[in-house]
Design an enzyme around this catalytic site. Structure first.
Site: not given
Length: 442
Positions: A161, A197, A248, A298, A348
């Site tokens: 990330h 997010y 998200h 997820e 995930h």
């Protein structure tokens, strides 16, 4: 502070002796007093937070000295409820049973609640289920991926990330990650004036606002700001690295369609959670809006939730969270369906999934032809201390250890050094609101 280990629970006390009679034993079961047959003697839960978020770890112990299995039952928002389900309901049903009958035990526990499903019950079930697979691997002397059919690949690609305020900053971070070996990078963009997010706070004041959820969300600002930044990032980094982005679940269906259209030129590897689970009926329209690969799942707590999307071929990646789906037993069946319908998996794996959970992911990643990419957390030194054998990517790829079972252990003494806070307030991160004061999905 709450104790990091909950070994003094009723389940642990009740396991001092295997019951003479097992409630509704399987017809092929050997007598409970057959001491030579492998039996479950205890089911224990542990709470610990070396990564900052609470982990629920399940340990299933047997009458063979030193033989036990570990499972991850972590849902940071419902930690205590999950622990209670394992301790008060599942553990008493498991004592004295054969841990090798995984399918039978999974169905037994799943049906025991009558009103089945939901994140709490599924996470609790996953903790037990994965621990049973760990035991099976140790008994067989085989790593998990061998139990699931053997290697389908040498290593599993991971994605890391990065985030930032502008395209230049983010592109530099992407290229730095690529230098470290990552071929897939998730990019999140800070949107001025809104609580975005997946981005780090700019300063202590913003961090405090986020903690208190004093900020707000603005979908229109996001749609104006993010697509051009993603397109510029692509121009800066070229085509040698794959870019991913996570919306998200914060958009309406019409906004999600607009996003898909606007990010076409960014050539994303996938766009994640453009729609919330409640809006899954709109995936057909989202697919028609553009060619951007779509990832979702997820938040799904039942493998059957994926099936209509796979059948209609409106998603490209199944974002699988093994704890929330009830463990490896149902998830391996989902992975087979993903393969049959021509999609891929993207399990995930951020910091809310423990190293035990990550090891379970890797068992599927290494053995499934349908594997796409594995999300990779950067586990802290404290986390690696609590979980010897923590999976760590090398040059952006997970290779697996080859050790029997999951290949990850749990240091109870180290876990006590990192207790979960009391009272638990991890769900405050979800107290997000729109500019008009209405509640917004996190």
């Amino acid at each position: 502070m709450a104790s990091s280990a909950h070994s003094d629970s009723a389940s642990a006390d009740a396991s001092a002796e295997i019951p003479a009679e097992i409630l509704a034993p399987a017809p092929w079961s050997t007598p409970a007093d057959d001491s030579e047959h492998l039996r479950i003697t205890a089911v224990r839960t542990f709470l610990t937070a070396p990564q900052g978020c609470p982990y629920v770890i399940v340990r299933v112990e047997t009458n063979q000295p030193g033989l036990y299995g570990l499972g991850c039952a972590s849902d940071p928002q419902r930690t205590l409820a999950i622990r209670s389900v394992v301790d008060d309901y599942y553990a008493p049903m498991l004592l004295g049973r054969d841990p090798s009958d995984i399918e039978d035990l999974h169905r037994l526990l799943f049906n025991s609640g009558y009103w089945r499903g939901g994140s709490i019950g599924q996470n609790a079930l996953a903790g037990v289920d994965v621990a049973l697979w760990d035991i099976k691997g140790k008994v067989a002397g085989l790593p998990l991926h061998q139990l699931l059919g053997g290697r389908a690949r040498e290593a599993a690609d991971a994605y890391t990330h990065v985030d930032g305020d502008n395209a230049g900053e983010i592109a530099e971070k992407v290229l730095a990650a690529h230098e470290r070996g990552y071929r897939h990078v998730r990019v999140q963009v800070s949107v001025p004036g809104t609580d975005t997010y997946g981005t780090a706070p700019r300063d202590a004041a913003e961090a405090r606002r986020r903690e208190l959820r004093a900020g707000s969300w603005d979908s229109l600002a996001y749609l104006r700001h993010v697509p051009p930044v993603l397109r510029e990032i692509r121009e800066r980094v070229g085509t040698g690295v794959e870019l991913l982005h996570d919306a998200h679940e914060r958009l309406t269906p019409s906004q999600a369609r607009e996003l898909v259209h606007e990010v076409e030129d960014a050539r994303l590897f996938f766009l994640e959670d453009a729609l919330a689970p409640e809006d899954a009926a709109h995936f057909d329209q989202l697919r028609a809006a553009g060619s951007v690969p779509l990832a979702v799942g997820e938040l799904y707590h039942d493998v059957m939730m994926y099936l209509p999307l796979l059948q209609r071929q409106v998603i490209d990646f199944a974002r699988i969270r093994i704890p929330t789906l009830g463990g490896l037993t149902p998830t391996r069946k989902l992975v087979a369906a993903v393969e049959l319908f021509g999609a891929r998996t993207a399990p995930h794996g951020p910091g809310d999934v423990s190293p035990v959970g990550m090891a379970a992911n890797l068992g599927l990643d290494l053995s499934s032809p349908a594997f796409g990419v594995q999300e990779a957390a950067t586990f802290r030194e404290a986390t690696r201390e609590v979980f010897p054998g923590t999976p760590v990517p090398e040059r952006g790829r997970f290779h697996g250890t080859g050790l029997p079972g999951l290949g990850v252990d749990f240091d109870e003494a180290a876990a006590r050094k990192y207790p979960v806070p009391e009272p638990l307030r991890h769900d405050r991160w979800a107290l997000l609101r729109n500019g008009d004061g209405s509640v917004q999905r996190p």
